[in-house]
Design a protein around this motif. Sequence first.
Motif, PDB file in Angstrom:
ATOM      1  N   VAL A   1       0.853  -1.193   0.000  1.00 44.50           N
ATOM      2  CA  VAL A   1       0.000   0.000   0.000  1.00 44.50           C
ATOM      3  C   VAL A   1       0.888   1.242   0.000  1.00 44.50           C
ATOM      4  N   ILE A   2       0.731   2.071  -1.031  1.00 46.06           N
ATOM      5  CA  ILE A   2       1.435   3.348  -1.115  1.00 46.06           C
ATOM      6  C   ILE A   2       0.430   4.445  -0.786  1.00 46.06           C
ATOM      7  N   THR A   3       0.761   5.278   0.196  1.00 41.10           N
ATOM      8  CA  THR A   3      -0.117   6.387   0.585  1.00 41.10           C
ATOM      9  C   THR A   3       0.610   7.701   0.330  1.00 41.10           C
ATOM     10  N   ILE A   4      -0.031   8.596  -0.413  1.00 47.03           N
ATOM     11  CA  ILE A   4       0.537   9.910  -0.722  1.00 47.03           C
ATOM     12  C   ILE A   4      -0.451  10.964  -0.239  1.00 47.03           C
ATOM     13  N   ALA A   5      -0.045  11.748   0.755  1.00 48.50           N
ATOM     14  CA  ALA A   5      -0.933  12.742   1.370  1.00 48.50           C
ATOM     15  C   ALA A   5      -0.308  14.127   1.264  1.00 48.50           C
ATOM     16  N   ASP A   6      -1.162  15.145   1.213  1.00 46.32           N
ATOM     17  CA  ASP A   6      -0.679  16.532   1.176  1.00 46.32           C
ATOM     18  C   ASP A   6      -1.512  17.372   2.128  1.00 46.32           C
ATOM     19  N   ASN A   7      -1.074  18.603   2.375  1.00 47.22           N
ATOM     20  CA  ASN A   7      -1.810  19.511   3.256  1.00 47.22           C
ATOM     21  C   ASN A   7      -2.505  20.613   2.462  1.00 47.22           C
ATOM     22  N   GLY A   8      -2.944  20.255   1.250  1.00 44.86           N
ATOM     23  CA  GLY A   8      -3.663  21.201   0.404  1.00 44.86           C
ATOM     24  C   GLY A   8      -5.122  21.324   0.797  1.00 44.86           C
ATOM     25  N   PRO A   9      -5.937  21.929  -0.071  1.00 44.33           N
ATOM     26  CA  PRO A   9      -7.356  22.157   0.247  1.00 44.33           C
ATOM     27  C   PRO A   9      -8.218  20.898   0.180  1.00 44.33           C
ATOM     28  N   GLY A  10      -7.681  19.789  -0.310  1.00 48.04           N
ATOM     29  CA  GLY A  10      -8.461  18.559  -0.399  1.00 48.04           C
ATOM     30  C   GLY A  10      -9.230  18.459  -1.709  1.00 48.04           C
ATOM     31  N   ILE A  11     -10.086  17.458  -1.791  1.00 47.36           N
ATOM     32  CA  ILE A  11     -10.848  17.176  -3.017  1.00 47.36           C
ATOM     33  C   ILE A  11     -12.294  17.585  -2.796  1.00 47.36           C
ATOM     34  N   SER A  12     -12.843  18.393  -3.693  1.00 47.95           N
ATOM     35  CA  SER A  12     -14.234  18.824  -3.559  1.00 47.95           C
ATOM     36  C   SER A  12     -15.181  17.661  -3.807  1.00 47.95           C
ATOM     37  N   ALA A  13     -16.412  17.820  -3.338  1.00 45.73           N
ATOM     38  CA  ALA A  13     -17.418  16.763  -3.496  1.00 45.73           C
ATOM     39  C   ALA A  13     -17.676  16.479  -4.968  1.00 45.73           C
ATOM     40  N   GLU A  14     -17.711  17.535  -5.783  1.00 41.76           N
ATOM     41  CA  GLU A  14     -17.959  17.356  -7.215  1.00 41.76           C
ATOM     42  C   GLU A  14     -16.790  16.626  -7.877  1.00 41.76           C
ATOM     43  N   ALA A  15     -15.562  17.002  -7.495  1.00 40.08           N
ATOM     44  CA  ALA A  15     -14.390  16.390  -8.110  1.00 40.08           C
ATOM     45  C   ALA A  15     -14.257  14.920  -7.743  1.00 40.08           C
ATOM     46  N   ARG A  16     -14.694  14.551  -6.546  1.00 42.52           N
ATOM     47  CA  ARG A  16     -14.528  13.166  -6.110  1.00 42.52           C
ATOM     48  C   ARG A  16     -15.324  12.195  -6.978  1.00 42.52           C
ATOM     49  N   THR A  17     -16.456  12.647  -7.513  1.00 40.68           N
ATOM     50  CA  THR A  17     -17.281  11.767  -8.345  1.00 40.68           C
ATOM     51  C   THR A  17     -16.731  11.623  -9.766  1.00 40.68           C
ATOM     52  N   LYS A  18     -15.834  12.543 -10.171  1.00 42.69           N
ATOM     53  CA  LYS A  18     -15.322  12.525 -11.544  1.00 42.69           C
ATOM     54  C   LYS A  18     -13.805  12.415 -11.589  1.00 42.69           C
ATOM     55  N   LEU A  19     -13.184  12.159 -10.449  1.00 43.17           N
ATOM     56  CA  LEU A  19     -11.735  12.268 -10.320  1.00 43.17           C
ATOM     57  C   LEU A  19     -10.980  11.430 -11.339  1.00 43.17           C
ATOM     58  N   PHE A  20     -11.463  10.212 -11.604  1.00 40.62           N
ATOM     59  CA  PHE A  20     -10.735   9.295 -12.474  1.00 40.62           C
ATOM     60  C   PHE A  20     -11.348   9.219 -13.873  1.00 40.62           C
ATOM     61  N   GLU A  21     -12.236  10.159 -14.194  1.00 36.96           N
ATOM     62  CA  GLU A  21     -12.810  10.191 -15.541  1.00 36.96           C
ATOM     63  C   GLU A  21     -11.833  10.863 -16.502  1.00 36.96           C
ATOM     64  N   PRO A  22     -11.751  10.362 -17.756  1.00 35.01           N
ATOM     65  CA  PRO A  22     -10.856  10.999 -18.729  1.00 35.01           C
ATOM     66  C   PRO A  22     -11.242  12.453 -18.983  1.00 35.01           C
ATOM     67  N   PHE A  23     -10.226  13.312 -19.107  1.00 34.11           N
ATOM     68  CA  PHE A  23     -10.349  14.721 -19.465  1.00 34.11           C
ATOM     69  C   PHE A  23     -10.968  15.584 -18.372  1.00 34.11           C
ATOM     70  N   PHE A  24     -11.168  15.024 -17.189  1.00 35.44           N
ATOM     71  CA  PHE A  24     -11.644  15.854 -16.087  1.00 35.44           C
ATOM     72  C   PHE A  24     -10.433  16.419 -15.347  1.00 35.44           C
ATOM     73  N   THR A  25     -10.399  17.720 -15.158  1.00 34.52           N
ATOM     74  CA  THR A  25      -9.301  18.368 -14.443  1.00 34.52           C
ATOM     75  C   THR A  25      -9.816  19.602 -13.727  1.00 34.52           C
ATOM     76  N   THR A  26      -9.216  19.896 -12.584  1.00 33.63           N
ATOM     77  CA  THR A  26      -9.536  21.113 -11.834  1.00 33.63           C
ATOM     78  C   THR A  26      -8.489  22.188 -12.074  1.00 33.63           C
ATOM     79  N   LYS A  27      -7.501  21.885 -12.906  1.00 35.47           N
ATOM     80  CA  LYS A  27      -6.436  22.846 -13.175  1.00 35.47           C
ATOM     81  C   LYS A  27      -6.878  23.835 -14.255  1.00 35.47           C
ATOM     82  N   PRO A  28      -6.250  25.005 -14.309  1.00 34.64           N
ATOM     83  CA  PRO A  28      -6.588  25.985 -15.349  1.00 34.64           C
ATOM     84  C   PRO A  28      -6.269  25.435 -16.738  1.00 34.64           C
ATOM     85  N   VAL A  29      -6.861  26.063 -17.748  1.00 37.97           N
ATOM     86  CA  VAL A  29      -6.633  25.650 -19.127  1.00 37.97           C
ATOM     87  C   VAL A  29      -5.143  25.764 -19.449  1.00 37.97           C
TER      88      VAL A  29
END
Length: 449
Positions: free
Chosen positions: A367-395
Amino acid sequence: MATGVDPDTSTMMESAWMDVLQKMDETYADMLAYQVELEKKNADLESMRQFMDSVLGAMTDILIVCDQTGRILQINRALELLLGREQVGLEGEPIQTIFIPESATALQEILRLAARCKPMGARELSLAGRHGEVPIEVHAAPRLNARGRMMGVVLIGRPVGEVKRAYASLNTAHEQLKAAQAQLVHAEKMASLGRLVSGVAHELNNPISFVYGNAHALERYVGRLETYFQKVWSGAPREELIALREDLNVDRAVSRLREAISGALEGAERVRDIVESLRRFSADGRGQSERFDLVAAVQTAIGWVVKGRDRHFTLNYDVPDRLEIVGRSGHIQQVVMNIVQNACDSIESQTEQHVSVAIRRERDEAVITIADNGPGISAEARTKLFEPFFTTKPVGKGTGLGLSISYKIIEEHGGQLGAENAPDGGAVFSIRLPIAGNQDSGPDGARSR
């Protein structure tokens, strides 16, 4: 003597005739209604017959209906075209007449199982077609009447050539899809490597500088030795050679010669290791899986990310000495680099930036665990996180393919990739991979760095 009909009798007779006429009218009316309904049913029956004929005529699969004795009752147009014979000439003929003799045994078995309502799979038979033998894949079912009594057998078949072409087409499409997926994975990997090129260049710069410096030292030492040995070969007197030896510091050059060679070799070996790691990472992944040290692969991948960042962050390790798995190390490095890179991007706005990486063994899984102290994952992003072409980053900052490809890579390795928010904030990604064989370390042993 008086004659005539009694008035009462006359009245009764008249009433009887009226009843007869009324009954006749009712019967006639019923007959008209029955006739109308019969004509309607005949019209419905004709319509149904035309519908069935059109369906049977449109079928590309062949259809054979036979009675309990195996004699043909009906065939469809598709079979007529294959046989080059019409239904009229085949009605009442034994079904064996339209198959080649070699299919007789299998055909009898099909009819016997169907007559007994026994389940069976598709069977391959061969028709005696007008242009020669026609292999077909046949399914059979019993034909029952309204009371559920056996009336015969229905056979439905399709030329095997069509089935094989369909399978070949499906297989081709599958291979094209796999090739496209492999290209997509490789393209995303090269994009990741391009983003980290500065870190890789820095990683190569140190050992190359080491080799370069030792090569210059070797050049100086060789120059001194050449000058000294030229004097020796020219027959210079002993006193002159002793003075030259002290002046050129030959003894020191000889003592440091092996040290310089060893340093150059060490630097070259380090360059070789880095290039090998890059080669494994950039490989297209179509080779055989191999046994490798997961801890070393993860540390190498994270090292590239760290050296490629403009702003440094605190990196916490909690990993065992060694943990082996079977797979493609380059692909696993790609996943780790992608997740760590995303973690670094998410903490850019934080005053204090922390990323924690832990590797542990849980039963038969690494088991590899990678954690950060950022803002976390939004509820909307969690449902689409692993979908192709979904990104929260700027264009222009992300393609939206990294996590979807990472998910597929881990899945192909028989593992799982998941993400959640930590209770105290930040995102936590976990990678689960099957462990290869027995490990020397304990089940939960780990060292902290």
